[in-house]
Write an enzyme that holds these catalytic residues in place. Structure first.
Site, PDB file in Angstrom:
ATOM      1  N   LYS A  22     -22.145  -4.413  33.918  1.00 43.85           N
ATOM      2  CA  LYS A  22     -21.221  -5.551  34.043  1.00 43.85           C
ATOM      3  C   LYS A  22     -19.827  -5.163  33.566  1.00 43.85           C
ATOM      4  CE  LYS A  22     -21.275  -8.655  30.513  1.00 43.85           C
ATOM      5  NZ  LYS A  22     -19.991  -8.900  29.840  1.00 43.85           N
ATOM      6  N   ASN A  23     -19.749  -4.542  32.383  1.00 46.68           N
ATOM      7  CA  ASN A  23     -18.442  -4.284  31.788  1.00 46.68           C
ATOM      8  C   ASN A  23     -17.688  -3.128  32.439  1.00 46.68           C
ATOM      9  OD1 ASN A  23     -18.826  -6.440  30.147  1.00 46.68           O
ATOM     10  ND2 ASN A  23     -19.335  -5.258  28.298  1.00 46.68           N
ATOM     11  N   CYS A 117     -13.931 -17.543  20.800  1.00 44.32           N
ATOM     12  CA  CYS A 117     -15.220 -17.643  21.483  1.00 44.32           C
ATOM     13  C   CYS A 117     -16.339 -17.439  20.482  1.00 44.32           C
ATOM     14  CB  CYS A 117     -15.301 -16.692  22.664  1.00 44.32           C
ATOM     15  SG  CYS A 117     -15.797 -15.037  22.251  1.00 44.32           S
ATOM     16  N   ARG A 122     -10.632 -13.322  19.526  1.00 43.76           N
ATOM     17  CA  ARG A 122     -10.494 -12.218  20.476  1.00 43.76           C
ATOM     18  C   ARG A 122      -9.059 -12.185  20.987  1.00 43.76           C
ATOM     19  NH1 ARG A 122     -15.666 -11.840  24.022  1.00 43.76           N
ATOM     20  NH2 ARG A 122     -14.725  -9.878  24.619  1.00 43.76           N
ATOM     21  N   ASP A 125      -3.215  -9.250  21.717  1.00 42.10           N
ATOM     22  CA  ASP A 125      -1.906  -8.720  21.315  1.00 42.10           C
ATOM     23  C   ASP A 125      -1.708  -7.264  21.750  1.00 42.10           C
ATOM     24  OD1 ASP A 125      -4.020  -8.469  19.326  1.00 42.10           O
ATOM     25  OD2 ASP A 125      -2.543  -7.422  18.100  1.00 42.10           O
ATOM     26  N   ASP A 308     -22.486  -4.609  21.098  1.00 47.51           N
ATOM     27  CA  ASP A 308     -23.246  -5.363  22.101  1.00 47.51           C
ATOM     28  C   ASP A 308     -24.760  -5.179  21.966  1.00 47.51           C
ATOM     29  OD1 ASP A 308     -20.892  -6.348  23.102  1.00 47.51           O
ATOM     30  OD2 ASP A 308     -20.795  -4.986  24.813  1.00 47.51           O
ATOM     31  N   ILE A 330     -16.800  -4.434  14.596  1.00 49.12           N
ATOM     32  CA  ILE A 330     -15.950  -4.719  15.758  1.00 49.12           C
ATOM     33  C   ILE A 330     -15.600  -6.208  15.802  1.00 49.12           C
ATOM     34  CG2 ILE A 330     -15.693  -4.505  18.273  1.00 49.12           C
ATOM     35  CD1 ILE A 330     -16.137  -1.801  16.968  1.00 49.12           C
ATOM     36  N   ARG A 400     -25.192 -14.485  32.321  1.00 49.97           N
ATOM     37  CA  ARG A 400     -23.858 -13.910  32.489  1.00 49.97           C
ATOM     38  C   ARG A 400     -23.921 -12.387  32.505  1.00 49.97           C
ATOM     39  NH1 ARG A 400     -19.689 -15.882  28.279  1.00 49.97           N
ATOM     40  NH2 ARG A 400     -18.611 -14.293  29.481  1.00 49.97           N
TER      41      ARG A 400
HETATM   42  N1  EPU Z   1      -8.584  -6.642  19.465  1.00 52.77           N
HETATM   43  C1  EPU Z   1      -7.349  -6.958  18.923  1.00 52.77           C
HETATM   44  N2  EPU Z   1      -6.299  -7.107  19.769  1.00 52.77           N
HETATM   45  C2  EPU Z   1      -6.416  -6.970  21.115  1.00 52.77           C
HETATM   46  C3  EPU Z   1      -7.672  -6.648  21.667  1.00 52.77           C
HETATM   47  C4  EPU Z   1      -8.750  -6.496  20.807  1.00 52.77           C
HETATM   48  O1  EPU Z   1      -7.222  -7.072  17.710  1.00 52.77           O
HETATM   49  O2  EPU Z   1      -5.424  -7.115  21.830  1.00 52.77           O
HETATM   50  C5  EPU Z   1      -9.729  -6.493  18.570  1.00 52.77           C
HETATM   51  C6  EPU Z   1     -10.881  -7.449  18.891  1.00 52.77           C
HETATM   52  O3  EPU Z   1     -10.685  -8.708  18.286  1.00 52.77           O
HETATM   53  C7  EPU Z   1     -12.070  -6.697  18.339  1.00 52.77           C
HETATM   54  C8  EPU Z   1     -11.735  -5.246  18.655  1.00 52.77           C
HETATM   55  O4  EPU Z   1     -10.298  -5.215  18.802  1.00 52.77           O
HETATM   56  O5  EPU Z   1     -12.150  -6.859  16.954  1.00 52.77           O
HETATM   57  C9  EPU Z   1     -12.377  -4.688  19.893  1.00 52.77           C
HETATM   58  O6  EPU Z   1     -12.187  -5.575  20.989  1.00 52.77           O
HETATM   59  P1  EPU Z   1     -12.081  -5.068  22.482  1.00 52.77           P
HETATM   60  O7  EPU Z   1     -10.734  -5.388  23.005  1.00 52.77           O
HETATM   61  O8  EPU Z   1     -12.532  -3.649  22.573  1.00 52.77           O
HETATM   62  O9  EPU Z   1     -13.129  -6.004  23.221  1.00 52.77           O
HETATM   63  P2  EPU Z   1     -13.008  -6.519  24.695  1.00 52.77           P
HETATM   64  O10 EPU Z   1     -12.352  -5.483  25.516  1.00 52.77           O
HETATM   65  O11 EPU Z   1     -12.478  -7.899  24.703  1.00 52.77           O
HETATM   66  C10 EPU Z   1     -15.240  -5.433  25.552  1.00 52.77           C
HETATM   67  C11 EPU Z   1     -16.498  -5.943  26.165  1.00 52.77           C
HETATM   68  C12 EPU Z   1     -17.321  -6.700  25.128  1.00 52.77           C
HETATM   69  C13 EPU Z   1     -17.614  -5.749  23.967  1.00 52.77           C
HETATM   70  C14 EPU Z   1     -16.301  -5.185  23.403  1.00 52.77           C
HETATM   71  C15 EPU Z   1     -16.515  -4.154  22.316  1.00 52.77           C
HETATM   72  C16 EPU Z   1     -15.864  -6.264  28.463  1.00 52.77           C
HETATM   73  C17 EPU Z   1     -15.608  -7.193  29.583  1.00 52.77           C
HETATM   74  N3  EPU Z   1     -16.175  -6.805  27.289  1.00 52.77           N
HETATM   75  O12 EPU Z   1     -14.534  -6.613  25.110  1.00 52.77           O
HETATM   76  O13 EPU Z   1     -18.532  -7.067  25.759  1.00 52.77           O
HETATM   77  O14 EPU Z   1     -18.319  -6.423  22.954  1.00 52.77           O
HETATM   78  O15 EPU Z   1     -15.538  -4.573  24.460  1.00 52.77           O
HETATM   79  O16 EPU Z   1     -17.228  -3.083  22.778  1.00 52.77           O
HETATM   80  O17 EPU Z   1     -15.820  -5.058  28.643  1.00 52.77           O
HETATM   81  C18 EPU Z   1     -20.480  -8.342  26.090  1.00 52.77           C
HETATM   82  O18 EPU Z   1     -20.683  -7.688  27.126  1.00 52.77           O
HETATM   83  O19 EPU Z   1     -21.348  -9.098  25.575  1.00 52.77           O
HETATM   84  C19 EPU Z   1     -19.187  -8.225  25.429  1.00 52.77           C
HETATM   85  C20 EPU Z   1     -18.731  -9.143  24.572  1.00 52.77           C
END
Ligand code: EPU
Length: 421
Positions: A22-23, A117, A122, A125, A308, A330, A400
């Site tokens: 999915k991701n 969420c 999440r 920035d 995850d 994370i 999902r």
């Molecule tokens: N973060 C920030 N600022 C940002 C972006 C992220 O501080 O601009 C922080 C987040 O709050 C978190 C950490 O950085 O503490 C990592 O977040 P990340 O951005 O890597 O997460 P994401 O890209 O929103 C993806 C997956 C998630 C998975 C995370 C971590 C997708 C669509 N989603 O989310 O998947 O948990 O990476 O590996 O790829 C799931 O599939 O159940 C799921 C939540």
């Protein structure tokens, strides 16, 4: 709302095939906004989140069709709309992945800011900082972010934050940089296999990206991208979930379409628990027939133990012979499953981002509530071994991200059925 009724007990046996990730599929679908001509994607899982992304792309002028076998065809037909609205972004945070492609290709993106969420704050920035570095004007308007740029220009940037790298942030900047003028260097890039798969897809479309899968990704901008044909990588989180299902039920499961190189930390931790994971003739077999040892585990960016799979591992460790320690680095608030697992007799002591899991001899079936995707999977796993019947409510969360999970588990011998309300 649908639920699952699970009678615990049966040992799982047989083979199960992991679907496409999915991701990986979600950002790749978003990336087709950058492309001229048709893209054909294979192994796109049938999931609610994929349908949401297809719906969003439709609104953005991308024609999306799919066959029953998981093949999806995408083609941009109209470039007028540049907006991802709140109702979609709120439902699925990966909608934010259209930001980079819209900005690079259509010079404008209006994307609703995702709110909080179930798994915690999440923020985006780092995504916005990356776009600004590439030369975009960023403005907040009534809950939406408006990004504009005449032509993005390559830049060097450090994309790490307080919780490490960002997966979709790296994806977003990488996509935007493919059409930027000159070279972009992302330091502290996410190394997740899904980022590498996106880079492989973009390169097949004509992009020039090197270093994906390492913390330093270099993107040399090109004038345009074409469509291509690409097969999405297997879902490592689904594979890991089935490894745990085999272990928790004392069963033996052959995992097809599994990539152990994407699961190094998971295999390491599970082997310490006492789970056998072998590669035999190209196939991965997970089995367990002995007591479970307690372990210490901390979630980390790839190649560390994935957040995850934290909830699912907690269900397994709830039955270990001693005290385990799980620390979530994370998403420090990603513990909605703790209260629900406790309803099934798990002994869990939460202290900040850490849970001490005091192993018990058995879990007891109960009505429980799914709160997010991975927490739901943890409850299903617990139900597989709990004494009596577990009713997992609100399984739309699991729909999902896990394709036909109840059918796959039932084929392995689990006593699980979907009940429709
Ligand atoms: N973060 C920030 N600022 C940002 C972006 C992220 O501080 O601009 C922080 C987040 O709050 C978190 C950490 O950085 O503490 C990592 O977040 P990340 O951005 O890597 O997460 P994401 O890209 O929103 C993806 C997956 C998630 C998975 C995370 C971590 C997708 C669509 N989603 O989310 O998947 O948990 O990476 O590996 O790829 C799931 O599939 O159940 C799921 C939540």
């Amino acid at each position: 709302m649908d639920g699952f009724l699970i009678n615990g007990g049966p040992r799982l046996r047989g083979s199960v095939r992991s679907s496409g990730a999915k991701n990986a599929a979600l950002p790749i679908m978003a990336a087709t906004i950058l492309c001229e001509g048709e893209t054909v994607l294979h192994d796109v899982p049938h999931l609610a989140d994929i349908e949401s992304m297809a719906g969003l792309l439709n609104r953005l002028g991308v024609a999306v069709t799919r066959d029953a076998d998981g093949t999806m065809r995408l083609r941009v037909e109209d470039e007028m709309n540049c907006q991802a609205e709140y109702d979609l972004v709120r439902k699925m945070r990966a909608s934010v992945c259209v930001m980079g492609p819209l900005l690079a290709k259509r010079r404008k993106a209006l994307v609703s800011m995702p709110g909080g969420c179930a798994i915690g704050d999440r923020p985006i920035d780092l995504h916005l900082m990356g776009m600004q570095k590439l030369g975009a004007d960023v403005e907040l308007q009534a809950g939406d972010v408006l990004l504009r740029a005449k032509r993005l220009v390559g830049a060097e940037m450090f994309l790490g934050g307080a919780f490490g790298s960002t997966v979709t942030g790296t994806a977003n900047v990488m996509m935007a940089a493919t059409l930027s003028k000159g070279r972009t260097v992302i330091e502290a890039a996410a190394c997740e296999p899904e980022v590498t798969d996106l880079a492989d897809f973009l390169n097949a479309c004509g992009a020039r990206i090197t270093g994906a899968g390492t913390p330093r990704v270099v993107i040399d901008g090109v004038e345009g991208l074409t469509g291509c044909e690409h097969t999405v990588i297997p879902d490592r989180i689904e594979t890991g979930t089935f490894m745990i299902a085999a272990a928790i039920s004392n069963g033996e499961v052959v995992l097809e379409n599994a990539r152990l190189e994407h699961l190094l930390a998971v295999v390491d931790r599970l082997r310490h628990v006492g789970v056998n994971i072998e590669k035999d003739d190209g196939k991965v077999v997970a089995s367990s027939s002995r007591r479970l040892e307690p372990i210490t585990v901390t979630t980390q960016p790839f190649p560390g133990f994935p957040t995850d799979l934290q909830a699912q591992l907690m269900s397994l460790l709830a039955l270990a012979d001693g005290n385990s320690i799980i620390t979530e680095k994370i998403f420090p608030d990603r513990f909605m499953h703790v209260a629900e697992l406790s309803r099934m007799g798990a002994r869990l002591h939460k202290e900040g981002p850490t849970v001490i899991v005091e192993g018990v001899k058995r879990l007891i079936g109960a009505p429980v509530m799914a709160s997010d995707l991975r927490a739901s999977a943890a409850l299903v796993l617990a139900g597989l071994i709990a004494k009596g019947t577990t009713r997992v409510n609100r399984v739309y969360h699991i729909d999902r991200g896990y394709e036909k999970i109840e059918q796959k588990l039932a084929a392995l011998g689990a006593d699980i059925q979907r009940i429709r309300d």
